[in-house]
Design a protein around this motif. Sequence first.
Motif, mmCIF file in Angstrom:
data_model
loop_
_atom_site.group_PDB
_atom_site.id
_atom_site.type_symbol
_atom_site.label_atom_id
_atom_site.label_comp_id
_atom_site.label_asym_id
_atom_site.label_seq_id
_atom_site.Cartn_x
_atom_site.Cartn_y
_atom_site.Cartn_z
ATOM 1 N N ALA A 1 34.053 -79.944 21.418
ATOM 2 C CA ALA A 1 35.362 -80.589 21.591
ATOM 3 C C ALA A 1 36.491 -79.596 21.333
ATOM 4 O O ALA A 1 37.498 -79.568 22.054
ATOM 5 N N ASN A 2 36.334 -78.778 20.286
ATOM 6 C CA ASN A 2 37.346 -77.771 19.974
ATOM 7 C C ASN A 2 37.481 -76.752 21.093
ATOM 8 O O ASN A 2 38.591 -76.382 21.497
ATOM 9 N N PHE A 3 36.355 -76.292 21.620
ATOM 10 C CA PHE A 3 36.381 -75.300 22.698
ATOM 11 C C PHE A 3 36.998 -75.896 23.966
ATOM 12 O O PHE A 3 37.764 -75.224 24.674
ATOM 13 N N CYS A 4 36.681 -77.151 24.267
ATOM 14 C CA CYS A 4 37.274 -77.811 25.437
ATOM 15 C C CYS A 4 38.783 -77.948 25.282
ATOM 16 O O CYS A 4 39.544 -77.765 26.243
ATOM 17 N N GLU A 5 39.215 -78.251 24.060
ATOM 18 C CA GLU A 5 40.652 -78.362 23.794
ATOM 19 C C GLU A 5 41.338 -77.024 23.990
ATOM 20 O O GLU A 5 42.457 -76.952 24.516
ATOM 21 N N ARG A 6 40.679 -75.931 23.571
ATOM 22 C CA ARG A 6 41.253 -74.594 23.743
ATOM 23 C C ARG A 6 41.377 -74.224 25.215
ATOM 24 O O ARG A 6 42.365 -73.596 25.624
ATOM 25 N N SER B 1 48.797 -74.706 19.304
ATOM 26 C CA SER B 1 47.398 -75.133 19.330
ATOM 27 C C SER B 1 47.106 -76.058 20.509
ATOM 28 O O SER B 1 45.945 -76.264 20.875
ATOM 29 N N PHE C 1 33.366 -68.861 21.627
ATOM 30 C CA PHE C 1 34.253 -69.490 22.605
ATOM 31 C C PHE C 1 34.191 -68.765 23.948
ATOM 32 O O PHE C 1 34.149 -69.408 25.000
ATOM 33 N N ASP D 1 31.668 -81.403 17.582
ATOM 34 C CA ASP D 1 33.013 -80.989 17.167
ATOM 35 C C ASP D 1 33.347 -79.614 17.733
ATOM 36 O O ASP D 1 34.490 -79.362 18.150
ATOM 37 N N ILE D 2 32.379 -78.709 17.735
ATOM 38 C CA ILE D 2 32.603 -77.361 18.255
ATOM 39 C C ILE D 2 32.890 -77.414 19.750
ATOM 40 O O ILE D 2 33.825 -76.779 20.247
#
Length: 235
Positions: free
Chosen positions: A20-25, A178, A104, A17-18
């Motif tokens: 995935a979140n960083f890739c999205e950012r 976001s 990040f 999840d982390i």
Amino acid sequence: MSGIKCIAIDDEPLALDIIANFCERIGGIDLLTFSDPHLGLEAIKRLSPDIVFLDIEMENITGLSIAEQLPQGTCFIFTTAYLEYALDGFNLDAVDYLHKPFSFSRFETAFSKALRRKGIDRDAEKGKRSIVVKQEYNNVNIPLADILYIEAMEGYSKIFRTDGVCTISRIILKNIGSMLPDDDFLRIHRSFIVSKSKIVSFNKQEVKLSNGKKLPVGRLYSADVAALLSKTAGS
């Protein structure tokens, strides 16, 4: 949207999840995640991703063993809580070694190193990136490079583009923000997000965009605006 293809393998869902979140950012990344390392390895062999994120200490198998089975030339980054594996990781030609929990900024540094090894021009990739928003009953694809600024209205947002088109969506400004990469867009007011590349001049009270539009800088955002844009101007 086609982006940089990545695969992450980790038997801890939170770790995936982390990532995935960083890739999205960062944006512009097509990520597949696998908690089963064997399925992840099969996907790597089948899909030939640009970058692989690989945990080392997993149940029944180590990431080091997986790394030894990767197709020749696979660009991979180790992610692990165990520092003692660092030397082994680099001996296997890992691009980088992210020690959990990593920030990040540290993740982005490793990602940039991997892009350089692959010879991928990140700026060129940025020019291909886009967001998809819903306008009435249609999905509208908007290239990030075309966005001038976004204005919050009550219950929806107006996306102003370089060609003069304005897209109105029932997505609030916070949620659109976001979806946008921090490197390229900046919140300057509770009602405005602007594209950094479209700013031609600024002060503590307002910014001027490439089309001549002037937008106010909110008091709560003025320090961040001055710091970030001054850094950009000086780079």
